[in-house]
Design an enzyme around this catalytic site. Structure first.
Site, mmCIF file in Angstrom:
data_model
loop_
_atom_site.group_PDB
_atom_site.id
_atom_site.type_symbol
_atom_site.label_atom_id
_atom_site.label_comp_id
_atom_site.label_asym_id
_atom_site.label_seq_id
_atom_site.Cartn_x
_atom_site.Cartn_y
_atom_site.Cartn_z
ATOM 1 N N HIS A 1 69.631 -18.411 47.782
ATOM 2 C CA HIS A 1 68.964 -19.679 47.468
ATOM 3 C C HIS A 1 69.347 -20.222 46.093
ATOM 4 O O HIS A 1 69.446 -21.436 45.911
ATOM 5 C CB HIS A 1 67.449 -19.529 47.629
ATOM 6 C CG HIS A 1 67.055 -19.332 49.053
ATOM 7 N ND1 HIS A 1 66.707 -18.095 49.557
ATOM 8 C CD2 HIS A 1 67.027 -20.193 50.102
ATOM 9 C CE1 HIS A 1 66.444 -18.223 50.852
ATOM 10 N NE2 HIS A 1 66.623 -19.475 51.204
ATOM 11 N N ASP B 1 61.141 -22.282 55.045
ATOM 12 C CA ASP B 1 60.497 -21.117 54.423
ATOM 13 C C ASP B 1 60.084 -21.396 52.988
ATOM 14 O O ASP B 1 59.357 -20.607 52.375
ATOM 15 C CB ASP B 1 61.411 -19.892 54.481
ATOM 16 C CG ASP B 1 62.810 -20.155 53.936
ATOM 17 O OD1 ASP B 1 62.967 -21.009 53.028
ATOM 18 O OD2 ASP B 1 63.756 -19.503 54.410
ATOM 19 N N ASP C 1 62.202 -30.073 58.563
ATOM 20 C CA ASP C 1 62.457 -28.851 59.347
ATOM 21 C C ASP C 1 61.816 -29.042 60.716
ATOM 22 O O ASP C 1 60.688 -29.555 60.803
ATOM 23 C CB ASP C 1 61.890 -27.625 58.634
ATOM 24 C CG ASP C 1 62.445 -26.322 59.206
ATOM 25 O OD1 ASP C 1 63.072 -25.571 58.443
ATOM 26 O OD2 ASP C 1 62.254 -26.060 60.410
ATOM 27 N N ASP D 1 63.373 -33.228 63.963
ATOM 28 C CA ASP D 1 64.793 -32.934 64.096
ATOM 29 C C ASP D 1 65.518 -33.779 63.049
ATOM 30 O O ASP D 1 65.327 -34.999 62.985
ATOM 31 C CB ASP D 1 65.263 -33.310 65.504
ATOM 32 C CG ASP D 1 66.705 -32.908 65.759
ATOM 33 O OD1 ASP D 1 67.585 -33.241 64.928
ATOM 34 O OD2 ASP D 1 66.969 -32.279 66.799
ATOM 35 N N ALA D 2 66.342 -33.141 62.253
ATOM 36 C CA ALA D 2 67.025 -33.847 61.165
ATOM 37 C C ALA D 2 67.847 -35.013 61.679
ATOM 38 O O ALA D 2 67.939 -36.061 61.026
ATOM 39 C CB ALA D 2 67.916 -32.877 60.401
ATOM 40 N N ASP E 1 70.252 -26.451 54.467
ATOM 41 C CA ASP E 1 69.894 -25.036 54.598
ATOM 42 C C ASP E 1 69.663 -24.740 56.077
ATOM 43 O O ASP E 1 68.634 -24.203 56.466
ATOM 44 C CB ASP E 1 68.651 -24.744 53.761
ATOM 45 C CG ASP E 1 68.358 -23.259 53.624
ATOM 46 O OD1 ASP E 1 69.244 -22.438 53.961
ATOM 47 O OD2 ASP E 1 67.249 -22.910 53.189
#
Length: 199
Positions: A8, A36, A56, A88-89, A105
């Site tokens: 990260h 996360d 996300d 959904d991106a 990510d």
């Protein structure tokens, strides 16, 4: 959790250093995936980050971020600068505006259907949501275990009109699982210089 910080930090800090070196004023950031909260934790360590929008699609991961992962993500998604969207991106990207840096990510594709977020058209869309001089940061497969895929990703970024800067890091847990070193890429509408990331 033993070494997630290596991954990260590598995804977050070079891109933010480059953005800070070339862009004045408060930074507005977009994170795709990362539910996360671990990447957002690193982004919020930088002064000048005014906002982080996270998209996300997995509500279960986001739920874990607010419970079991809090000791690691330091409640980053609850920070007042962070806006979280479950979507959904591909669908959400059209209405999000532009950003000084975008962080992808996302899980690396394991099937043809998963490749939609690693195509020339997708990277062109991401480029259109970057402010001039803005930085794209993505994780990029293993340059030693899957070199064809790694360099294909590099060429795909270039074909989308992004100056691409490849990199790699040794992440012990990834290496233990047989993934080898892990690759990362920065992209921008103009070349990213070593001085911009070495500070």
């Amino acid at each position: 959790t033993d070494d997630e910080v290596i991954y990260h930090e590598r995804l977050a800090h070079p891109a933010l250093l480059a953005a800070r070196a070339r862009l004045a004023g408060p930074l507005h950031l977009l994170v795709l995936g990362g539910g996360d909260g671990l990447l957002v934790r690193e982004l919020l360590r930088h002064e000048g980050v005014a906002s982080v929008r996270l998209i996300d699609y997995n509500p279960e991961v986001l739920a874990l971020a607010g419970t079991e992962l809090v000791p690691w993500n330091e409640s980053s998604l609850a920070d007042h600068r962070v806006v979280v969207e479950v979507a959904d991106a591909r669908e959400a990207l059209e209405k999000v505006g532009s950003f000084h840096a975008i962080f992808s990510d996302l899980t690396c594709p394991g099937s043809l259907a998963d490749c939609g977020l690693f195509t020339r058209d997708w990277f062109r869309k991401l480029r259109s949501h970057l402010e001039p001089g803005g930085i794209l940061s993505i994780n990029g497969l293993s340059p030693d275990q899957t070199p064809e895929a790694y360099w294909c990703l590099y060429q795909t970024l270039r074909s989308a009109g992004l100056a691409a800067l490849p990199g790699r890091s040794r992440i012990p847990s990834f290496a233990d699982l047989g993934y080898g070193d892990w690759g990362f890429f920065l992209g921008s509408d103009r070349a990213i210089t070593p001085a911009e990331v070495h500070s």
